[in-house]
Design a protein around this motif. Structure first.
Motif, short mmCIF file in Angstrom:
data_model
loop_
_atom_site.label_atom_id
_atom_site.label_comp_id
_atom_site.label_asym_id
_atom_site.label_seq_id
_atom_site.Cartn_x
_atom_site.Cartn_y
_atom_site.Cartn_z
N THR A 2 -3.95 1.88 -2.86
CA THR A 2 -3.25 2.28 -1.65
C THR A 2 -2.78 1.03 -0.92
OG1 THR A 2 -3.43 3.60 0.38
CG2 THR A 2 -5.37 2.31 -0.27
N PHE A 3 -2.19 1.18 0.26
CA PHE A 3 -1.78 0.00 1.00
C PHE A 3 -1.81 0.29 2.50
CE2 PHE A 3 2.19 2.29 0.25
CZ PHE A 3 2.80 2.26 1.50
N LEU A 4 -1.88 -0.80 3.27
CA LEU A 4 -1.81 -0.73 4.72
C LEU A 4 -0.51 -1.35 5.18
CD1 LEU A 4 -5.40 -2.02 5.65
CD2 LEU A 4 -4.65 0.37 5.48
N ARG A 5 0.24 -0.66 6.03
CA ARG A 5 1.42 -1.26 6.63
C ARG A 5 0.99 -2.28 7.70
NH1 ARG A 5 5.76 1.65 4.96
NH2 ARG A 5 5.36 3.81 4.32
N ARG A 6 1.91 -3.14 8.09
CA ARG A 6 1.58 -4.18 9.05
C ARG A 6 0.92 -3.62 10.31
NH1 ARG A 6 5.69 -8.94 10.84
NH2 ARG A 6 5.08 -9.72 8.78
N SER A 7 1.38 -2.49 10.77
CA SER A 7 0.85 -1.92 12.01
C SER A 7 -0.60 -1.46 11.86
CB SER A 7 1.71 -0.74 12.47
OG SER A 7 1.71 0.29 11.47
N PRO A 11 -7.24 -6.18 12.98
CA PRO A 11 -6.76 -7.00 14.11
C PRO A 11 -6.67 -8.50 13.84
CG PRO A 11 -8.29 -5.33 14.87
CD PRO A 11 -8.30 -5.25 13.37
N LEU A 12 -7.67 -9.08 13.18
CA LEU A 12 -7.63 -10.53 12.94
C LEU A 12 -6.46 -10.92 12.06
CD1 LEU A 12 -11.37 -11.63 12.42
CD2 LEU A 12 -9.85 -12.21 14.32
N LEU A 13 -6.18 -10.13 11.03
CA LEU A 13 -5.07 -10.45 10.14
C LEU A 13 -3.73 -10.19 10.82
CD1 LEU A 13 -4.12 -11.38 7.38
CD2 LEU A 13 -4.33 -9.02 6.56
N ARG A 14 -3.65 -9.13 11.58
CA ARG A 14 -2.40 -8.81 12.28
C ARG A 14 -2.05 -9.88 13.31
NH1 ARG A 14 -3.76 -3.93 13.67
NH2 ARG A 14 -4.13 -4.30 15.89
N ALA A 15 -3.07 -10.61 13.78
CA ALA A 15 -2.85 -11.60 14.83
C ALA A 15 -2.34 -12.94 14.33
CB ALA A 15 -4.16 -11.82 15.60
N ILE A 16 -2.31 -13.18 13.01
CA ILE A 16 -1.87 -14.50 12.53
C ILE A 16 -0.37 -14.65 12.69
CG2 ILE A 16 -3.80 -14.58 10.90
CD1 ILE A 16 -1.79 -14.19 8.63
N PRO A 19 1.76 -12.41 9.46
CA PRO A 19 0.98 -11.39 8.74
C PRO A 19 1.82 -10.74 7.65
CG PRO A 19 1.69 -10.54 10.86
CD PRO A 19 2.06 -11.99 10.84
N PRO A 20 1.18 -10.27 6.57
CA PRO A 20 1.94 -9.61 5.51
C PRO A 20 2.57 -8.30 6.01
CG PRO A 20 -0.41 -9.31 5.17
CD PRO A 20 -0.27 -10.28 6.31
N TRP A 21 3.68 -7.93 5.40
CA TRP A 21 4.32 -6.66 5.77
C TRP A 21 3.46 -5.48 5.38
CZ3 TRP A 21 7.93 -6.13 9.21
CH2 TRP A 21 8.79 -7.19 9.48
N ARG A 22 2.78 -5.65 4.26
CA ARG A 22 1.83 -4.61 3.83
C ARG A 22 0.74 -5.28 3.00
NH1 ARG A 22 4.92 -0.39 0.02
NH2 ARG A 22 6.10 -0.18 1.94
N LEU A 23 -0.40 -4.62 2.95
CA LEU A 23 -1.53 -5.15 2.18
C LEU A 23 -1.99 -4.07 1.22
CD1 LEU A 23 -3.27 -7.77 2.10
CD2 LEU A 23 -4.94 -6.55 3.50
N HIS A 24 -1.84 -4.35 -0.07
CA HIS A 24 -2.27 -3.41 -1.10
C HIS A 24 -3.77 -3.51 -1.32
CE1 HIS A 24 1.91 -2.54 -2.38
NE2 HIS A 24 2.11 -3.80 -2.02
#
Length: 272
Positions: A2-7, A11-16, A19-24
């Protein structure tokens, strides 16, 4: 998978900064695993026996305390950190520099399967993407970005592990370095980090304290063979006046318990 969209990134990864557009994601661990307390353990691929022992010890003790151990599935320090975490009931996350469907390096395919059984492998790259060299520095920003702190165990002057440390410093995260011999090229990078202000790390308790996490009490090991190390199996048999078969059985049990490690035929007691 599955994957996570940027949103939906933790929180720690989104704050860099980038951040990646999505994380598989691949594995049986839930995505909430990425939002808990996490520490990166990185270092040289061609690490020394000492570096391998320290990386496995840190992986084991951090995971036992409930901290997620994050690394890059590479040979050397990365692989040992993952293996240490898997010796506990805790979790480890491997970040790839290639497609989420690849096990890279191929030699770590079985390690990747073990990680997937209860934890996660992640990548910003979709299935089929090749592991090209420039993707690994980009991968390192995710390793640092997922974590409140980064530990560099061993690193040469131009090691990729130092790139991970740089990303962590840029984001205001704490960086720890394991002190090494001043004559060893494998310690030149970590010793340089300490000159620049990285915190010297002498035990897992150092980083746990910085995270406000209580260390899991560990009873002191008292097996008589541990007092005779470092030594080869033959030397242990002579010193302890035991049959070789008895020593072999005892060493196997001590390795399973994480109390000793072997490299180049020499057994060493794990650090307390």
């Amino acid at each position: 998978m599955t994957f996570l969209r940027r949103s939906r990134l933790p929180p720690l990864l989104r704050a860099i900064h980038d951040p990646p557009w999505r994380l598989h994601l691949r594995g049986n661990g839930g995505s909430d695993l990425l939002a808990g307390p996490a520490v990166a353990v990185v270092g040289a691929r061609a690490c020394s026996p000492y570096g391998a022992q320290v990386a496995r010890m840190l992986g084991r003790e951090l995971a036992a305390a409930g901290v997620v151990v994050v690394s890059g599935l590479a040979r050397g320090v990365d692989g040992e950190a993952h293996r240490g975490a898997l010796q506990t009931d805790g979790h480890t996350v491997a970040v790839l520099g290639c497609g989420i469907d690849r096990d890279y390096p191929a030699a770590h395919a079985s390690l990747a399967r073990e990680i997937c059984e209860r934890s996660l492998i992640v990548s910003e790259y979709e299935p089929g993407v090749e592991p090209l060299p420039w993707r690994f520095p980009a991968r390192n920003r995710i390793i640092a970005g997922l974590c409140a702190a980064t530990i560099v165990v061993e690193a040469r002057e131009r090691s990729g592990a130092l790139i991970t440390a740089d990303f962590a410093l840029e984001e205001g995260r704490e960086v720890f370095a394991v002190p090494g011999e001043i004559t060893s090229a494998l310690s030149s990078g970590t010793n340089a980090l300490m000159r620049l202000g990285a915190t010297p790390l002498t035990s897992a308790a150092d980083v746990l304290e910085s995270l406000g996490v209580e260390a899991t009490p560990r009873p002191r090991a008292t097996h008589p063979l541990l007092e005779l190390m470092p030594a080869t199996a033959d030397e242990l048999a002579r010193r302890a006046r035991l049959a070789p078969a008895e020593v072999a059985a005892a060493l196997a049990a001590l390795e399973i318990e994480g109390l000793t490690s072997e490299a180049d035929g020499v057994y060493r007691a794990s650090a307390p």
